[in-house]
Design an enzyme around this catalytic site. Structure first.
Site, mmCIF file in Angstrom:
data_model
loop_
_atom_site.group_PDB
_atom_site.id
_atom_site.type_symbol
_atom_site.label_atom_id
_atom_site.label_comp_id
_atom_site.label_asym_id
_atom_site.label_seq_id
_atom_site.Cartn_x
_atom_site.Cartn_y
_atom_site.Cartn_z
ATOM 1 N N CYS A 1 1.190 -1.317 -0.134
ATOM 2 C CA CYS A 1 0.154 -0.300 0.265
ATOM 3 C C CYS A 1 1.010 1.533 0.269
ATOM 4 C CB CYS A 1 -0.820 -0.072 0.934
ATOM 5 S SG CYS A 1 -2.821 -0.721 0.752
ATOM 6 N N LYS B 1 0.841 3.778 -2.987
ATOM 7 C CA LYS B 1 0.386 4.443 -3.511
ATOM 8 C C LYS B 1 0.311 5.699 -4.521
ATOM 9 C CE LYS B 1 -4.414 3.428 -0.602
ATOM 10 N NZ LYS B 1 -5.711 3.952 -0.164
ATOM 11 N N ALA C 1 -15.132 9.446 0.927
ATOM 12 C CA ALA C 1 -13.847 9.042 0.549
ATOM 13 C C ALA C 1 -13.636 7.880 0.989
ATOM 14 C CB ALA C 1 -12.879 9.887 1.749
ATOM 15 N N ASP D 1 -8.564 -2.736 -5.534
ATOM 16 C CA ASP D 1 -7.110 -2.551 -4.829
ATOM 17 C C ASP D 1 -6.334 -3.611 -5.486
ATOM 18 O OD1 ASP D 1 -5.879 -0.957 -2.793
ATOM 19 O OD2 ASP D 1 -7.549 -1.346 -1.498
ATOM 20 N N ASP E 1 -11.992 -3.807 1.828
ATOM 21 C CA ASP E 1 -12.786 -3.163 2.299
ATOM 22 C C ASP E 1 -14.076 -3.450 2.044
ATOM 23 O OD1 ASP E 1 -10.640 -0.357 2.127
ATOM 24 O OD2 ASP E 1 -10.264 -0.988 -0.058
ATOM 25 N N HIS F 1 -7.924 -9.114 -16.239
ATOM 26 C CA HIS F 1 -7.115 -8.631 -17.104
ATOM 27 C C HIS F 1 -5.472 -8.291 -16.792
ATOM 28 C CE1 HIS F 1 -7.682 -5.679 -20.397
ATOM 29 N NE2 HIS F 1 -6.246 -5.172 -19.572
ATOM 30 N N ASP G 1 -10.970 0.507 7.069
ATOM 31 C CA ASP G 1 -10.101 -0.442 7.637
ATOM 32 C C ASP G 1 -8.758 0.941 7.364
ATOM 33 O OD1 ASP G 1 -9.995 -0.202 4.177
ATOM 34 O OD2 ASP G 1 -9.201 -1.999 3.945
HETATM 35 CO CO CO Z 1 -10.084 0.986 2.534
HETATM 36 CO CO CO Z 2 -9.419 -7.602 -20.413
HETATM 37 CO CO CO Z 3 -8.610 0.019 -0.222
#
Ligand code: CO
Ligand code: CO
Ligand code: CO
Length: 343
Positions: free
Chosen positions: A14, A17, A45, A67, A90, A138, A225
């Site tokens: 994380c 980010k 948010a 995520d 989440d 993907h 979280d």
């Molecule tokens: Co979160």
């Molecule tokens: Co695709």
């Molecule tokens: Co997240």
């Protein structure tokens, strides 16, 4: 494995980010779409959104989130599992039950195919542990490995939890220890002890499913979280969305073994500094903390715990039913700053 998975990664997990400052500014320019079925969208948010399906038939809403991030550990299977647990989180934070997943894979064309298989397998096992099913995904071929999921969950529209309903008088409870960011930064510097990495991995692989069940049973008012923006970054979002002040007792916080030591050694990611830069002006420090502890308040967490706001008696029940949970502070009417750090 030919090369270490984290070797070519600029920031792990994380901590990869975008900085909250840049993200905040860019998101402000995105036109808001209004739709009566959107119960939770951009406005609070929260990291997941909720879409009400009641107009289709029975009262039911879907909660959706995505995520994905760079490797935070060297073992590909473990990385896959952590990425899955983090993505599922989440949905749990909003009181939902994950049902379907789509994988997102970025992997080098010349990478070791066995690593890719292990990442996907580790992820799939964790998704299945959550009672969730992978429908597809993907991929993109690019040098820096990234992996994660888009998750869809179900939730009763009357029982959706967001970060926007923390009430003065509530107690704040947290369900994991802090420090995955400094521990993985120390790993990149080659100074992490194996037992410290193992404890961090165990925690990152732990689903927030039972924490979610326990908080729903305990009658939580608000939840988020704690991930890339660190404890105070996510606390700030809850404080602003709920229009309250969160008083966080530094002395009650629990840190992963080794976290304080690595923080003292300066194992601070760029993400930690970005978080501090963005959030600090919202924080009133009414106690003096050693710099290594203060830094940990901003440490980006990967697959972190749930920060839960709930009435006093309910908090005791939650900590009894789910022993990983512990009190870290309380909620008051908005005072000088959205966050106050107390002893
Ligand atoms: Co979160
Ligand atoms: Co695709
Ligand atoms: Co997240």
């Amino acid at each position: 494995m030919a090369t270490k998975l984290t070797a070519n990664v600029k920031a792990g997990g994380c901590a990869s980010k975008l900085s909250p400052k840049i993200l905040d500014r860019a998101l402000r320019t995105v036109p808001r779409m209004t739709n009566e079925n959107v119960l939770v969208g951009y406005d609070t948010a929260d990291d997941a959104g909720v879409y009400d399906l009641t107009s289709v038939g029975t009262p039911l809403a879907i909660v959706q989130t995505v995520d994905f991030f760079t490797p935070i550990v060297d073992d590909p299977c473990t990385f896959g599992g952590i990425a899955a647990a983090n993505a599922l989180s989440d949905v749990y934070a909003m009181g939902g039950k994950p049902v379907t997943a789509l994988s997102l894979v970025v992997f080098p064309a010349k990478g070791d195919i066995q690593d890719l298989e292990s990442i996907l397998r580790g992820g799939a096992e964790k998704i299945h542990e959550a009672g969730c099913v992978i429908l597809g995904g993907h991929s993109i071929s690019e040098d820096e490995v990234k992996f994660g999921y888009a998750i869809t969950g179900l939730v009763d529209p009357a029982r959706v939890l967001t970060n926007a309903n923390a009430k003065p008088g509530d107690v704040l409870v947290f369900t994991k220890c802090i420090g995955t960011g400094v521990i993985s930064t120390a790993l990149k510097k080659g100074i992490t002890k194996e037992e410290h990495m193992d404890a961090a991995i165990r925690q990152m692989l732990t689903l927030n499913d039972r924490a979610c069940e326990a908080m729903l049973a305990a009658g939580a008012n608000a939840c988020t979280d704690v991930t890339g923006f660190g404890l105070l970054g996510h606390a700030r979002e809850m404080a602003l969305a709920s229009n309250v002040t969160l008083k966080i007792a530094a002395g009650k916080l629990q840190f992963l073994p080794g976290a304080i030591e690595y923080s003292r050694a300066g194992a601070h990611s760029g993400g930690l500094n970005n978080n501090r830069d963005f959030v600090e002006s919202c924080v009133h420090m009414s106690t003096e903390l050693p710099p290594e502890i203060e830094a940990l308040l901003y440490d980006p967490q990967t697959s972190g715990g749930l920060l839960i706001s709930l009435p006093h008696g309910n908090a005791e029940r939650l900590c009894y039913v789910y022993p990983d949970a512990y009190e870290i502070g309380h909620v008051t009417e908005r005072s000088i700053k959205p966050i106050e750090v107390i002893q």
